[in-house]
Design an enzyme around this catalytic site. Structure first.
Site, short mmCIF file in Angstrom:
data_model
loop_
_atom_site.label_atom_id
_atom_site.label_comp_id
_atom_site.label_asym_id
_atom_site.label_seq_id
_atom_site.Cartn_x
_atom_site.Cartn_y
_atom_site.Cartn_z
CE LYS A 191 59.78 31.36 93.89
NZ LYS A 191 60.53 30.25 94.51
CG ASP A 247 70.72 42.40 87.01
OD1 ASP A 247 71.94 42.32 86.71
OD2 ASP A 247 70.24 43.34 87.67
CG ASP A 251 76.45 40.00 87.65
OD1 ASP A 251 76.70 40.07 86.42
OD2 ASP A 251 76.43 40.99 88.40
#
Ligand code: NAD
Length: 355
Positions: A191, A247, A251
């Site tokens: 980012k 993380d 997923d």
């Protein structure tokens, strides 16, 4: 080759799926003329019951003396009310720390036979999903300073993210090396339009990319990456990113493949040692029924052969055997849909046949 493998069977369906993977490893050893030695390293709820602590020192010693660790899953409602330091999950954090594992490799692959299980539009799923997300595991905002303080607006909370060049460099090298073994394409997700840690992340990745001219390298902002994963996942080979972004994105990527029972993962550090485990938990709701999907753990064992022991042909044989079993229509309950479901044992036997 003689390989020492520590087994952390864990809780719930953990022991069931680890046993299935051990059968597959034993058959692979016979076929290719290797000797795999298995050493038990109890941890998690099972270790709390037997020894009063989630990660006995003896288990850590066994893991450290082995060439790799294969783990089922830990945890379950039985231990949920214990204080934090005695919870089964402590074993995972303890193992990562003791074994100095700082990179988490999360492959997400959609088998053609299971394309209909993907939540993606069929034309997008058909284009294929075969990627690995490399997530930094021991730094960033999950380990930074945090706390509560008072401000002009009253009580406030803060979490901080810090990354050193050395931390970024070692995860970067891990990702570039992995890309070299795959399709030689790497996307670094950050980012950098907002975060200073991301700007340093980008600087280090750009510097590293000069040492890997064969790898096609790109930067991508995390918001765009979250979108691209569902719009055009086929574009990704290896993705490298920080702890928190990894993380979340890993997923998201696994959800694209349709079942958490299918996916392996590994945590690695310097050198060949690694801890390999399916991405699912201990599934207490189906434990002891003999219906768990063993594929995530079997593919974790294949990853272990490839990355810890450089047994690429053997790993490929196991991965192909899984693909064949699925192509022949075998399905455990989690991926059965309208078909008749088979047991853990039946699925394992079919995979063994193809090994
Ligand atoms: P879970 O992954 O155990 O289960 C979620 C759902 O997926 C359940 O319905 C379960 O039956 C199903 N499922 C999971 N693996 C499956 C498989 N191999 N075959 C068929 N179905 C499968 O997640 P949860 O319910 O949130 O957690 C249960 C316990 O596992 C908790 O104690 C949690 O702390 C622990 N956990 C451990 C790990 C680990 O050891 N790495 C990871 C996640 C959760």
């Amino acid at each position: 080759m003689h390989c020492k493998i520590a087994l952390v069977r864990g809780d719930g369906i953990g022991p069931e799926v680890v046993s299935a993977a051990v059968e597959v490893l034993e058959k692979t050893a016979r076929v290719f003329g290797h000797a795999f030695e298995f050493l038990e390293a109890p941890a998690g709820g099972a270790a709390i019951d037997a020894f009063g602590e989630p990660l006995p020192e003896e288990s850590v010693r066994v893991c450290k003396e082995s060439g790799s660790v294969l783990l089922g899953a830990v945890g379950g409602p039985k231990w949920d009310s214990l204080p934090g330091h005695l919870r089964p999950e402590r074993a995972l954090l303890g193992l990562r720390k003791e074994l100095k594992l700082y990179a988490n490799l999360r492959p997400a692959k959609l088998y053609p036979a299971l394309a209909s299980h993907s939540p993606l539009r069929p034309d997008i799923a058909r284009a294929g999903i075969d990627m690995v997300i490399v997530r930094e595991l021991t730094g960033g905002i999950y380990y930074g300073q945090r706390g509560r303080r008072s401000s002009d607006l009253g009580n406030e909370a803060f979490d901080t993210e810090a990354y050193s060049e050395a931390e970024i460099e070692r995860i970067g090298i891990c990702a570039f090396e992995l890309a070299m073994k795959r399709r030689k394409s790497l996307v670094s997700v950050d980012k950098a339009n907002v975060l200073e840690t991301s700007r340093l992340w980008r600087e280090v990745m750009h510097r590293l990319s000069e040492s890997y001219p064969e790898v096609e390298y790109r930067d991508m902002l995390v918001d765009n990456a979250a979108m691209q994963l569902v719009r055009r996942p086929a574009q990704f080979d290896v993705i490298v990113t920080s702890n928190m972004f990894g993380d979340i994105l890993s997923d998201e990527a696994s959800a694209l493949t349709g079942s958490i029972g299918l996916l392996p993962s590994s945590s690695v550090g310097d050198g060949a040692f690694g801890l390999y485990e399916p991405i699912h938990g201990s599934a207490p709701d189906i434990a002891g029924q003999g219906i768990a999907n063993p594929i995530g753990t079997i593919l974790s064992a294949a990853m272990m052969l490839r990355y810890s022991f450089s047994l690429n042909l053997e790993a490929q044989r196991i991965e192909d055997a899984v693909g064949e079993a699925l192509r022949h229509g075998l399905r455990t309950a989690d991926i059965a849909g309208h078909r008749t479901a088979v047991s853990t044992e039946k699925m394992t036997q079919k995979i063994l046949e193809f090994v």
